[in-house]
Motif scaffolding. Sequence first.
Motif, PDB file in Angstrom:
ATOM      1  N   LEU A  11      -3.844  -6.702  -1.305  1.00 28.87           N
ATOM      2  CA  LEU A  11      -3.048  -5.796  -2.121  1.00 28.87           C
ATOM      3  C   LEU A  11      -2.185  -6.593  -3.089  1.00 28.87           C
ATOM      4  O   LEU A  11      -1.882  -7.764  -2.854  1.00 28.87           O
ATOM      5  N   ASP A  15       0.486  -2.410  -6.715  1.00 31.21           N
ATOM      6  CA  ASP A  15      -0.257  -1.301  -6.120  1.00 31.21           C
ATOM      7  C   ASP A  15       0.662  -0.257  -5.496  1.00 31.21           C
ATOM      8  O   ASP A  15       0.223   0.835  -5.165  1.00 31.21           O
ATOM      9  N   VAL A  22       1.400   1.992  -0.818  1.00 30.66           N
ATOM     10  CA  VAL A  22       0.289   1.756  -1.736  1.00 30.66           C
ATOM     11  C   VAL A  22      -0.261   3.108  -2.175  1.00 30.66           C
ATOM     12  O   VAL A  22      -0.537   3.977  -1.354  1.00 30.66           O
ATOM     13  N   ARG A  26      -5.205   3.496  -5.515  1.00 33.02           N
ATOM     14  CA  ARG A  26      -5.477   2.068  -5.342  1.00 33.02           C
ATOM     15  C   ARG A  26      -6.328   1.811  -4.106  1.00 33.02           C
ATOM     16  O   ARG A  26      -7.219   0.977  -4.134  1.00 33.02           O
TER      17      ARG A  26
END
Length: 129
Positions: A11, A15, A22, A26
């Motif tokens: 990640l 993101d 997140v 994404r």
Amino acid sequence: MSGPYEHPVQLRWSDTDLFGHVNHARVLGLLEDARLAMADPTPGAGIILARLEVDYLRQVHYRAGEHLTVVSSVTRLGRSSIGMRQELAQDGQPALRAEMVLVNFDYAADASAPMTEEQRAHWSRWLVE
């Protein structure tokens, strides 16, 4: 048959969204990255996503340097379609599960196409019972 395909993902701080987790779009991109890593590199071979169903089970949080894994399995091989299941986990717990249908696609003809024996052999490496 070799079983599920494991694709490492990382990640990025960007993101995350306003809520500190997140963003859902994404994580879908992470699944796509894993599917594309599995794709047959033979010229003329192509797949498109025809159906996607996702269960978001828990939030995914960014942590610097943390690597996650997308586990992908082929669940069905049809004449021109591929059933697939993917899972992303964090902290040893599934964060999302997805079921999808991919279609073998002839981009020049703009239509689905039956899989060749070579394509079927390619995808059957990840076929699970």
